[in-house]
Design an enzyme around this catalytic site. Structure first.
Site, PDB file in Angstrom:
ATOM      1  N   GLN A 146      -4.808   1.989  14.681  1.00  0.00           N
ATOM      2  CA  GLN A 146      -3.974   2.729  14.513  1.00  0.00           C
ATOM      3  C   GLN A 146      -2.759   3.697  15.582  1.00  0.00           C
ATOM      4  O   GLN A 146      -1.566   3.345  14.738  1.00  0.00           O
ATOM      5  CB  GLN A 146      -4.411   3.277  13.089  1.00  0.00           C
ATOM      6  CG  GLN A 146      -3.021   3.536  12.338  1.00  0.00           C
ATOM      7  CD  GLN A 146      -2.842   3.883  10.869  1.00  0.00           C
ATOM      8  OE1 GLN A 146      -5.085   4.137  10.622  1.00  0.00           O
ATOM      9  NE2 GLN A 146      -3.089   4.738   9.260  1.00  0.00           N
ATOM     10  N   ASP A 193      -9.132   0.102   1.723  1.00  0.00           N
ATOM     11  CA  ASP A 193      -8.221   0.023   2.695  1.00  0.00           C
ATOM     12  C   ASP A 193      -8.630   0.470   3.865  1.00  0.00           C
ATOM     13  O   ASP A 193      -8.220   1.239   4.941  1.00  0.00           O
ATOM     14  CB  ASP A 193      -7.004   0.590   2.594  1.00  0.00           C
ATOM     15  CG  ASP A 193      -5.745   0.489   3.411  1.00  0.00           C
ATOM     16  OD1 ASP A 193      -5.513  -0.434   4.317  1.00  0.00           O
ATOM     17  OD2 ASP A 193      -4.893   1.690   3.370  1.00  0.00           O
ATOM     18  N   GLU A 231     -10.970  12.263   7.515  1.00  0.00           N
ATOM     19  CA  GLU A 231     -10.206  13.742   7.093  1.00  0.00           C
ATOM     20  C   GLU A 231     -11.905  14.616   7.046  1.00  0.00           C
ATOM     21  O   GLU A 231     -11.631  15.665   7.657  1.00  0.00           O
ATOM     22  CB  GLU A 231      -9.245  13.562   5.169  1.00  0.00           C
ATOM     23  CG  GLU A 231      -8.284  13.181   5.522  1.00  0.00           C
ATOM     24  CD  GLU A 231      -7.785  12.372   3.768  1.00  0.00           C
ATOM     25  OE1 GLU A 231      -8.363  11.475   3.841  1.00  0.00           O
ATOM     26  OE2 GLU A 231      -7.520  13.336   3.559  1.00  0.00           O
ATOM     27  N   ASP A 247       1.384  -1.042  -0.144  1.00  0.00           N
ATOM     28  CA  ASP A 247      -0.231   0.121  -0.123  1.00  0.00           C
ATOM     29  C   ASP A 247       0.348   1.094   0.308  1.00  0.00           C
ATOM     30  O   ASP A 247       1.752   1.070   1.220  1.00  0.00           O
ATOM     31  CB  ASP A 247      -0.797   0.401   1.815  1.00  0.00           C
ATOM     32  CG  ASP A 247      -2.096   0.310   1.413  1.00  0.00           C
ATOM     33  OD1 ASP A 247      -2.581   1.012  -0.481  1.00  0.00           O
ATOM     34  OD2 ASP A 247      -2.595   1.197   2.384  1.00  0.00           O
ATOM     35  N   LYS A 303      -4.647  -2.238   9.839  1.00  0.00           N
ATOM     36  CA  LYS A 303      -5.232  -2.107   8.427  1.00  0.00           C
ATOM     37  C   LYS A 303      -5.857  -3.748   8.371  1.00  0.00           C
ATOM     38  O   LYS A 303      -6.512  -4.272   7.249  1.00  0.00           O
ATOM     39  CB  LYS A 303      -4.259  -1.559   7.800  1.00  0.00           C
ATOM     40  CG  LYS A 303      -3.525  -0.446   8.103  1.00  0.00           C
ATOM     41  CD  LYS A 303      -4.886   0.335   6.579  1.00  0.00           C
ATOM     42  CE  LYS A 303      -4.325   2.175   7.615  1.00  0.00           C
ATOM     43  NZ  LYS A 303      -4.463   2.582   5.889  1.00  0.00           N
ATOM     44  N   GLU A 305     -10.433   3.907   3.207  1.00  0.00           N
ATOM     45  CA  GLU A 305     -10.296   4.813   2.007  1.00  0.00           C
ATOM     46  C   GLU A 305     -10.432   4.244   1.033  1.00  0.00           C
ATOM     47  O   GLU A 305     -10.338   3.561   0.870  1.00  0.00           O
ATOM     48  CB  GLU A 305      -8.193   4.128   2.933  1.00  0.00           C
ATOM     49  CG  GLU A 305      -8.022   4.772   4.081  1.00  0.00           C
ATOM     50  CD  GLU A 305      -5.955   4.716   4.588  1.00  0.00           C
ATOM     51  OE1 GLU A 305      -5.895   3.961   3.325  1.00  0.00           O
ATOM     52  OE2 GLU A 305      -6.410   5.555   5.670  1.00  0.00           O
ATOM     53  N   GLU A 319      -8.579   4.662  -2.316  1.00  0.00           N
ATOM     54  CA  GLU A 319      -7.776   3.997  -3.401  1.00  0.00           C
ATOM     55  C   GLU A 319      -7.798   3.442  -4.762  1.00  0.00           C
ATOM     56  O   GLU A 319      -9.112   2.206  -4.935  1.00  0.00           O
ATOM     57  CB  GLU A 319      -6.668   3.224  -2.687  1.00  0.00           C
ATOM     58  CG  GLU A 319      -6.725   3.444  -0.935  1.00  0.00           C
ATOM     59  CD  GLU A 319      -5.394   2.923  -0.293  1.00  0.00           C
ATOM     60  OE1 GLU A 319      -4.787   2.642  -0.920  1.00  0.00           O
ATOM     61  OE2 GLU A 319      -5.308   3.277   0.949  1.00  0.00           O
ATOM     62  N   HIS A 349      -4.640  13.819   0.168  1.00  0.00           N
ATOM     63  CA  HIS A 349      -4.364  13.101   1.760  1.00  0.00           C
ATOM     64  C   HIS A 349      -3.116  13.080   2.612  1.00  0.00           C
ATOM     65  O   HIS A 349      -3.162  12.801   4.417  1.00  0.00           O
ATOM     66  CB  HIS A 349      -4.777  11.597   1.689  1.00  0.00           C
ATOM     67  CG  HIS A 349      -5.044  10.341   2.620  1.00  0.00           C
ATOM     68  ND1 HIS A 349      -5.864  10.477   3.696  1.00  0.00           N
ATOM     69  CD2 HIS A 349      -3.722   9.634   3.310  1.00  0.00           C
ATOM     70  CE1 HIS A 349      -5.312   9.214   4.353  1.00  0.00           C
ATOM     71  NE2 HIS A 349      -4.502   8.890   4.081  1.00  0.00           N
ATOM     72  N   ARG A 404      -8.782   3.833  13.201  1.00  0.00           N
ATOM     73  CA  ARG A 404      -8.169   4.994  13.230  1.00  0.00           C
ATOM     74  C   ARG A 404      -7.622   4.636  15.210  1.00  0.00           C
ATOM     75  O   ARG A 404      -6.572   4.609  15.287  1.00  0.00           O
ATOM     76  CB  ARG A 404      -8.589   6.044  13.111  1.00  0.00           C
ATOM     77  CG  ARG A 404      -9.341   6.107  11.630  1.00  0.00           C
ATOM     78  CD  ARG A 404      -7.886   5.733  10.750  1.00  0.00           C
ATOM     79  NE  ARG A 404      -8.794   5.962   9.173  1.00  0.00           N
ATOM     80  CZ  ARG A 404      -8.224   6.918   8.081  1.00  0.00           C
ATOM     81  NH1 ARG A 404      -6.377   6.128   8.866  1.00  0.00           N
ATOM     82  NH2 ARG A 404      -8.069   6.243   7.271  1.00  0.00           N
ATOM     83  N   THR A 453      -9.829  -5.683   3.105  1.00  0.00           N
ATOM     84  CA  THR A 453      -8.837  -5.220   2.133  1.00  0.00           C
ATOM     85  C   THR A 453      -9.909  -5.280   1.066  1.00  0.00           C
ATOM     86  O   THR A 453     -10.305  -6.813   0.767  1.00  0.00           O
ATOM     87  CB  THR A 453      -7.700  -4.877   1.782  1.00  0.00           C
ATOM     88  OG1 THR A 453      -6.713  -4.668   2.590  1.00  0.00           O
ATOM     89  CG2 THR A 453      -7.435  -3.588   0.295  1.00  0.00           C
TER      90      THR A 453
END
Lengths: 439, 439
Positions: B249, B242, B383, B136, B262, B208, B210, B143, B246, B266
């Site tokens: 993380q 993805d 975000e 990844d 993560k 996410e 992607e 971002h 949080r 996926t």
């Protein structure tokens, strides 16, 4: 029996008796080939490899032992790992009966000669399984401390360390077996004092002394492995060298961790030492000092605390071109132990799966660098030379801050306990070659 | 031809003409099954899937196109990816001739009916390849800026960002196809103000947005792919979610990067959109502002600078349980573009291999979250909600800081250009389900 450990049964394969690595008590599995033949599964016994396919064809196994031997007869041990502990133990029992001094089939087996027991020195060894995913942990607390000190002298261990078995995903495609050369990687580095990076061969190439763990049956996605069942999912152990380019690492690793600084090569020893062989060398978890937090409940199991750690002696040797040209032997540069692991293998397995992540047969874990607390027990040059500031002086007068082209790193591991045969892992060797020319 | 884009050839498969995703100009490959049959390769055309195995058996292909179709007929596209661009292009040309309005074989094909052209709605789609390694990246500069600001308001972008295509190794075993549910992960988190972590379901579950990149032939270990050849190693593209916890993380990621936050899931879209289909939508690299450093020479190729970026519109939709129960459609929560990539796909390929790391057919890259610069173009809730501080208000009155159980995230992608047929990626959907109960 005089002079022999009381628990060490003897084999009619003479070279196995008193063999430092591969006595009848060990019987590690691997994948080998000879004379360009197709690779296939085998078992190390003394200076021989028992050819599992030939043994199956000769009808030497029955029941679960036969299932296991057949699963281990192909060009990778994945199917064997998937079977789990009962089949693995059945194969071990059958092999100890066949190869023991009192074997009733001894004459039949001896007649088979090299078709059953190949001379190891004439065989080539391979990576024993196709690695689906490779995860590298960071459970060597002295290593974490030593590396942390280079960056944060007052606060070397991060706050999560004593709660989380820290790990990261590694690269599976560049795992190779002992003996494969390691080409020095090119990459971006930020020279001291510079504001822009340059590109070229790594100048701070290092090794890392690690225990490798092969994963057995594994779990379905979304179904974590409880700590009390974690041992069922460990297929075996090996040595692992997590080659590291420290200058690439320093420049690239924020914010997502090591990437190209590690992904150029990882070396593993070819023999898979089973949990059964290591049973006498289990011990209580020694590295968690009193006063440290207890593991969170999902990581705590009383049996694991009392018997989940391993007492394996680990060794790093260095052989330079200069030593080689003068016929000198490799020099030991570290002696350490798996007793330096802050987290047990069971804790690593359970933590990895607790979010629902599926582990699969043939997945590989690295323990992270296993340094001890003394200067003679450090598992990387980064630690030995304090980040390259204090060169290591070798017996022949050479000095090293990091590895030079031609240097060969040899990892070894052995278990010793009074009254028991010693169990060896064999070697994990890798020699550094020059970087690729730049286009 | 009135009213149709000048470069959009028409097909006798009526549903393909003016199809927003799968016109004759696209022809993405995937792996499908029907009624529990063995999975096999197919090509999307309108609302149908062309069964490549049936097409091979009917003798529809010759030469390189036949090689490609046979390689894509199995239960994964790895062998097809390994063949590379010439075979892939030959198959595309053959398919466009067979399925085009003026096809000389039209009657034969129509007689084959559903045995050749399966109704897509009755088929199940699978992950199109066995993923060896999944990497990844982090090439969405907005971002990186947005996330950096949450941690370092004055200095959001780290010094390496404009030199290094930052990436990390991801978990391959938990890649699943669009439509698979995503179980909320359990894990360790450090509650605000606490000094000790707790264990439980993630409270800050996120997606996410992607772009996924499927790798083609790849390189041998130690032999980097030069930037001028990188495009030869790209087999195709997909959407990739993805999923990210949080709170896990934030607690786990120092010092080695994201791991369990993560690795639980996926999601990828099932169709592999080829580089040939995207050819009209290549563009110059727009995201590197003037004054930024030039890429180091190994990452610089003039053709890549001028034509190596992609102009793909990206969209995120959210469907909550409340919307679903009222029959409401999913709500768009972001509209972004691949033009936000700071590094091209070629630069990602070359950087990944420059240290000698081998890439293999079926390896998967994620681009990293592709957010734009406006509030309507942000590719993650982290975000949108500024780290959970500003809830997202939905049209039906619901609010979200992070995902709740039952929420479904739908990623879409489409290319548009005057005079050309639009190319769609289909969807990448995933619905969140409740965390596993704790033992």
């Amino acid at each position: 029996m005089t002079g022999h450990p009381q628990h060490a049964a003897r084999s009619w394969v003479e070279s196995a008796n008193d063999h430092p690595d591969f006595s009848l008590a060990n019987l590690p599995l691997g994948v080998f080939s000879r004379d360009g033949d197709e690779p296939r599964g085998g078992v190390a016994i003394g200076d021989r490899i028992l050819d599992l396919r030939a043994a199956c064809e000769a009808g030497l196994f029955l029941g679960q032992a036969l299932d296991a031997a057949q699963a281990a007869s192909g060009d990778s041990l994945n199917a064997f790992f998937a079977l789990g502990a009962p089949a693995r133990k059945a194969l071990r029992d059958a092999l100890q009966a066949l190869l023991g001094e009192g074997s009733t089939q001894r004459e039949q087996l001896q007649r088979m000669g090299e078709s059953l027991l190949q001379p190891m020195e004439r065989c080539r060894l391979h990576v024993p399984a196709r690695v689906g995913d490779y995860t590298d942990f960071y459970v060597g607390i002295h290593h974490a401390n030593n590396v942390g000190k280079l960056f944060r002298p007052d606060n070397p261990l991060l706050p999560n360390y004593k709660y989380v078995p820290i790990g990261y995903h590694g690269r599976a495609s560049t795992i190779d077996v002992s003996g494969a050369t390691v080409k020095r990687p090119n990459g971006q580095t930020l020279p001291p004092g510079a504001s822009e990076p340059t590109f070229g061969p790594s100048k701070r190439l290092d090794y890392e002394l690690e225990l490798g763990i092969w994963i057995g049956p594994g779990n379905s996605r979304g179904e974590p492995i409880p700590i009390g069942r974690a041992a069922d999912h460990v297929a075996g152990f090996c040595l692992l060298n997590d080659w590291s380019a420290r200058d690439l690492q320093a420049w690239e690793y924020q914010p997502l961790g090591p990437f190209l600084s590690k992904s150029f090569a990882t070396s593993v020893s070819p023999w898979v030492v089973t949990p059964e062989a290591l049973e006498p060398f289990r011990c209580a978890q020694p590295a968690r000092p009193e006063g440290d937090p207890q593991p969170l409940p999902y990581l705590y199991d009383q049996g694991d605390q009392q018997q989940g750690a391993l007492d394996i002696e680990l060794e790093v040797l260095l052989l330079t071109d200069a030593m080689r040209s003068k016929g000198l032997a490799a020099q030991r540069i570290a002696l350490s132990s798996t007793r330096t692991m802050y987290w047990t293998v069971a804790q690593m397995v359970t933590h990895h799966s607790v979010n629902g992540c599926s582990l699969q047969p043939g997945d590989l874990f690295g323990s992270g660098t296993l340094s001890g607390s003394s200067p003679e027990s450090l598992g990387s040059l980064l630690e030995i030379t304090q980040g390259g500031k204090q060169p290591l002086e070798l017996a022949n007068g050479e000095k090293r801050t990091f590895l030079e082209d031609g240097d060969e790193i040899i990892l070894k591991a052995r278990c010793r306990r009074d009254g028991y045969a010693s169990i060896g892992f064999g070697e994990c060797r890798g020699r550094v070659t020059a970087a690729a020319g730049m286009a």
